[in-house]
Design a protein around this motif. Sequence first.
Motif, short mmCIF file in Angstrom:
data_model
loop_
_atom_site.label_atom_id
_atom_site.label_comp_id
_atom_site.label_asym_id
_atom_site.label_seq_id
_atom_site.Cartn_x
_atom_site.Cartn_y
_atom_site.Cartn_z
N ILE A 166 -101.60 42.72 1.82
CA ILE A 166 -101.16 43.85 2.65
C ILE A 166 -99.92 44.50 2.05
O ILE A 166 -99.79 45.73 2.03
N LYS A 167 -99.01 43.69 1.51
CA LYS A 167 -97.81 44.24 0.87
C LYS A 167 -98.19 45.08 -0.36
O LYS A 167 -97.59 46.12 -0.62
N LEU A 218 -93.61 45.57 7.48
CA LEU A 218 -92.82 44.54 6.80
C LEU A 218 -91.88 43.83 7.78
O LEU A 218 -91.71 42.61 7.71
N ALA A 219 -91.28 44.58 8.68
CA ALA A 219 -90.32 43.98 9.62
C ALA A 219 -91.01 43.02 10.58
O ALA A 219 -90.46 41.95 10.92
N ASN A 220 -92.20 43.40 11.03
CA ASN A 220 -92.92 42.58 12.01
C ASN A 220 -93.99 41.69 11.38
O ASN A 220 -94.75 41.04 12.11
N ASN A 221 -94.05 41.69 10.04
CA ASN A 221 -95.04 40.89 9.32
C ASN A 221 -96.46 41.17 9.82
O ASN A 221 -97.28 40.26 10.00
N LEU A 222 -96.74 42.46 10.05
CA LEU A 222 -98.06 42.87 10.52
C LEU A 222 -99.07 42.78 9.39
O LEU A 222 -98.74 42.95 8.22
N ARG A 223 -100.31 42.54 9.77
CA ARG A 223 -101.39 42.45 8.79
C ARG A 223 -102.39 43.59 8.93
O ARG A 223 -103.13 43.87 8.00
N TYR A 224 -102.41 44.22 10.06
CA TYR A 224 -103.28 45.38 10.28
C TYR A 224 -102.84 46.09 11.54
O TYR A 224 -101.96 45.61 12.28
N MET A 225 -103.47 47.23 11.81
CA MET A 225 -103.22 47.98 13.04
C MET A 225 -104.57 48.43 13.60
O MET A 225 -105.59 48.35 12.92
N SER A 226 -104.55 48.91 14.82
CA SER A 226 -105.79 49.37 15.43
C SER A 226 -105.96 50.87 15.21
O SER A 226 -105.00 51.58 14.89
N SER A 227 -107.17 51.34 15.41
CA SER A 227 -107.43 52.77 15.25
C SER A 227 -106.76 53.58 16.35
O SER A 227 -106.66 54.81 16.24
N ASP A 228 -106.31 52.93 17.42
CA ASP A 228 -105.59 53.63 18.49
C ASP A 228 -104.10 53.71 18.25
O ASP A 228 -103.37 54.31 19.05
#
Length: 672
Positions: A166-167, A218-228
């Motif tokens: 992801i990075k 990066l701050a929240n160590n997210l790996r994906y997001m939703s289409s919304d």
Amino acid sequence: MREKLNTNQEVKRLFERCHAQLDEPSYIELDFLSLLVDVFRPKRKSLFFQVEITPLLDHLMEYPDDKRVFIAYMHRILGMKDFDQLISDAAIISYADFRYEIKKRFTEKYLPSQPPKTTLQYVLNQVFYHSKDADWVDAIPQEQLLDLFNICMFKSIYESEQNFEIKEILYGLEVLVQRITGRAMETDVNKMVPEFQNFDSPFIAIMREFSELNDRFLANNLRYMSSDDLAYKQILVLHKQCENYIETAFSNAHRFGISIKVNQSLLRIRHQLERIKEIISFLVIDEEEEQVPKSIAFAQTLIGYNCRKSNIRKLIGQSTQLLAYEITHHTAQTGEHYITSSKKEYWRMFRSACGGGVIVGIMCIIKLFLGKIETSEFGHALLYSTNYAIGFTAIYLFGATLATKQPAMTASALIAAIENGTSGQDVNRHKYWNFAIFFARLFRSQFIAFVGNVIMAFPISLALIWAIQEVFHFNAASGKWLTLVNDLNPTETPMVLHACIAGVFLFLSGIIAGSVSNRDKHNSVYYRIEEQPVLKKVFGKEKTARVARFYEKKWAGIVSNVWFGVFMGTTASVGMFLGLNLDIRHITFASGNLALGLFGHDMELSTDMWIWGILGIGIIGFFNFVVSFSLSLTLAFRSRNLSFGELIKMAKAVWIYFKMNPKSFFFPPQDH
């Protein structure tokens, strides 16, 4: 079935040969994977959609030891490999310099650059090194790829260690956005889109959105997001605005002209926007079940980018289409003046062609005397080129017509007639029928222009050579009469080849006219002349404006005719230098030369010479027309991205109309 059995055996032999190496913890060479891919790589394009990796899957399930070492091997060679440059660079135009990009891709095709071994691109270069590899990889059944993914115990890109993939994706996207924004704000790109100058740039806005999205991931160590996700929706809106910006710039090319540098810059931005839209979709997950299929699709996408990074044909096609359109747009506008509609216009064309024939007759005499000057081949080339250039330019400036100049101009006008039609079965028939009528107008215009040129060049040349003899008591054509006559005989000389060469030059002269017009429009040359302060002080505003208008209307044609003269004048000398029998044959000059040959032999020619002479003039005119018109038609089709299937429909419509009304192809309609 036999092929599948053979593949099973090859896979088994490959594992037997390499098992010991694969079992070494330090073994990271790519030879085994490359050989394994070779086993499944189709030998022919027709087999691309028959690729299956079932033999590999069956072998791994049947031999646990091979499966164990294969899993460890794949994790070693693929783990933690940088791939951000595959996202930001692969298969995207590198610079605005077209020639540099062509050279770069040609080199890449046969001697590809090799990135560091720590990158995924190095792995792909070594394994999927054929340009068509991505096509058959995409054709592998999805369920088989999913089985291989599970057998190899891969993790999806959304659950990898340290969020590495992801990075890499985020960094690749950030590089793309930064590059797009910088180039889109350059003056030469901005001037193409005055409609956006009073608004905030969508490129700056999308750069801000991406920066915020990157920081949030990066701050929240997210790996994906939703289409919304609101940020994702906002990026899509801004992305659409950026696309509209680029499409507006392309569509404004007919207003402002376009240089190849700006064209390449716009293409580069368009490619980068397409890349951003494709890659950001991999950051969107709505259901957990999507993670593995999207990871596989992402891998296939990266393979595709790498395989297509040296595609030269696509680069040339995309880079030249708009420029070709702008060039042919100019010739289409000019070509309308060469196509007659009414009886009045028809006879006006005849008178104009007669004027062109008079000037060509004079040029024939001048060339005859220039040939008697003792000088080098370069000297003759210079003298002949000057004669042709001055003569053709005079024909153009006096408003006369050189018949063979018409096809290069009128082909684009014909395509414009097709382009302006609309779709639909009934409307299509109407469109092609209108084209047939339009073509008949073109053909009869060409016919009467040929007639006017030929019937005036002959008597003018004859009258002038007679007058010279009367004044100077010297028959200037007597020493060259046989050459002049035999040049019209296809059994004595390669006349058809020489007529085709002239047709190519006629086509090139039309290209030059369109290119100069496009360049001057893009550089605002007319406006710069009109507002030049020194010229306005010396000549006054009104005269300076007239100079600017003259330049705008005539300069492209002057340059085109000068170059046509240079092409015509240098061909024979270049051919002699190369040891080739090169020359030019032009229908109007052929008529004048026949007159000179007749006078040179005391007004006596054999019946065979008369037959071949008259027939030769027609043959020369035919190939002049066919070659220049065909090349121009091909360019016009290419510039408008039309299918050549349209050509068949056009030809059928013309043939039907000819059978119904053949007279209209030679004579104008009666005025009512």
